[in-house]
Enzyme design. Sequence first.
Site: not given
Length: 880
Positions: A143, A398, A508, A545, A583, A715
Amino acid sequence: MLKFSDAGLKANVELLEAFLTEILNERLPDTVLQRLSRIKELATEAQGTHDQTAELVEIYERLGAEEATLVGRALALYLVLANIAEQHQRISRRREYERSSTENPYRNSCADIFSGLLTEGISRQRIIDEVSKLDINIVITAHPTQVIRKTLMQKYNRIAVNLAARERPDLTPAERQSIDISLKREITAAWETEEIRQSKPTPIAEAQAGLNLVEQTLWAAVPDFIRVLSDSLEKSTGGKLPLGAAPIVFGSWMGGDRDGNPFVTPEVTRSTVYANRRLAARLYLRDIIQLQQELSMNHCTNEFAEQAGTTFEPYRKVLSQLAVKLDRTHRYFDNLLKLVSDVDDGVIMRLEELLEPLMLCYQSLHSSNLAIVANGRLSDTIRRAGCFGLGLMRLDIRQSSAKHSRTLSAITENLGMGNYAEWSETKRMRFIRKELKSNRPLIPTEVVWPDEIADVIGTIRLMAELPGDSLGTYIISMAANTSDILVVLLLFKKLGVKTPVKIAPLFETAHDLHNAGRIMGKLFSIDSYRDYAGGIQEVMIGYSDSSKDAGRLASAWELYKAQEDIVAISALHNIRLVLFHGRGGTIGRGGGPTLLAIQSQPPGSVAGALKVTEQGEMIQAKFGLREIALRTLEVYTVATLRATLTPPQPPADSYRNLMQQLSDTAAEDYQREVHENPDFAHYFAEATPIRELSDLNIGSRPARRQPGMKIESLRAIPWIFAWSQNRLLLPAWLGVGLGLRRVTQMGFQADLREMYLSWPFFRSTIDLIEMVLAKTNEAIAAHYDNRLCNERYHKMGSHFRERLATTKELILGLTGHNALLEHNPVLRDGIFARSPYIDALNLLQVELLARSRSAPDDERIRKALLITINGIAAGMRNTG
């Protein structure tokens, strides 16, 4: 000098600091050394006092860009070395405890949990059965806040290894001197290594980082941990863990997560799968070569002798045949990666082909009175096969529900049926269910689709081609309706996916979490989907989110209720549920201590199965060293087992009602401040380094879903990362204070206290918020505001800092603590010990932000600024 209270930790921190100081004395100009010395002195003495802070600011104002870079690098490396020493101390504390205490097992170890469960009346057989069925899936992801370069991670790991070696009691003076030289060498190498990536990592590079983790740590840690688990189980209950049991497996999103990442293409996914299988073949081949050297004996069963044929060393012969196949498998996938055509003759494609000869060796050795040999390296390799399979980590795919919808729209418009995206949910469902029953082709092969549509179709077609055991789950982000899930099943059928791949919705937003139970109930009522799922359903819940939408407190409660609803509807339809927790490292993204997080889940939500992401810098923190990885695997196992066998009681209705009031008030307050205030986004952009984060080459995925200043388009990861940089950490606590004050004013103070003491979910939520509050610093946040923000936003900054101070008071009033983290002195000392150098980096960052914003093209300032971002992230630790 950083000041830790633990004597052993203090000694190691001082040792590493002294080595770094010695190295810097040899490499820095005298003027920089003098200023760095004064900065360290002021930082450790300041503790927020005005005079010393003012002098630090003055020093920074006089620093040139190159000097600022050197000072920032030095402070950051001091913090990194402190982290290494602290991580080492965790290992040392446990080793010392186990050496000195032979009767009482280490707290929350396997032995401790088995003993506790037996004491609580859980039968031996039930413990054995549940341990044997454990299904824990740890999914590693990249990430945009993973700041440490791989080459530096390797150097830091070697420092940790040398630090451990230095504590051997039997070292000679020459050996100790050699270790010290090695420590200095690694610290010197770290200092001379560029911290800042020269370019953004590609998805392939991120996937390679996952493979490095397997090769360097997990490959050894997994069988070591399973042996500890099995031995503890046998000592406590008399039962052994079956050899075929795989309590923990690993998955990955790196190379498969294409939600918002335009750089993850079907070819990237294909290359990732091939690279995984290539490394698996190489690692198994290495194991087999070692086993060939070990299994030189000739005593074997008749059955095994027949398998081996005429030979003096039957085990070596069987293993030699397996080694040839593994070598061929490695070369096959290596050729595919190099785009060299190859045939799959002699290539191992099924796990049984690897396990069958290994199990034959194992059974023969046991039958030949050589169990002690069978239970060594051979059983380790068999355990690895159960955990890693042929693909090391199953790759999850995803994709966004919106892209599926646009893909169906393109298909229906091509067929002259109208625009799928404009249809009602009822019409969508009717269309999908009809097409699932039909064998007619739906997707013409001759059409040249737009790039986005071609990517969705190409990815699913690729899934039909890849080895099924390399794929994990197909995850649908932003799932909001039953059709969002069922449409994926339709695409699977029409594009030829025959090997069942699990389909999981990702709920989310707060709104989608609220509707999750209803959506899943409709899905389970559809026979074609139930037949495909085979009685097992994975559901992913997203922390990021929902927290960005409504704040941490409201998000936590919506997640809790959503899990309750999904558990209930799954039980009603006799579906085995696996909840997948998305998480992150920070509290605002569901992070925090693993044990606490798992044990505070709703009753029935952890029924022997758990899937969870580990992201970014937390991967290194939890799995970077073998000993730490062993402890991480142990914590996941014991927490899942306890949550399965002794789940918490459902909360009383009075608790639920009070929690709902807290949540509603906190969410309204958060949304009013963040989403309804037209000035908030501008304040955020000026008071944090969010704009500058885009220059830091720390992730392949863009920071925003869409261009622009709106908070909604940002994000969740960079959103929280930016607030951790200016020490306000606003997303994790905003709304909490007002919620607590309101219910307290209504006369529920005693009820809140009772909830905190008796409801694990509420206690863990409050404790995690308390941990975040301990990392905040109002004075530092004020300095960001005063130096960087337009004067019109100063009042807003003051407002938030006042609310932060009030929230701290209310949290202390609820917990009964006199000071933040009073109940966790080890964590408190670690945070407070680091804070002087983090504060110093914050003040330097403010100076550099001011310069950068007035001279945005100055590359020297930009580099120095990025170094402070790295350093603060290292000091704050769980930042993403």
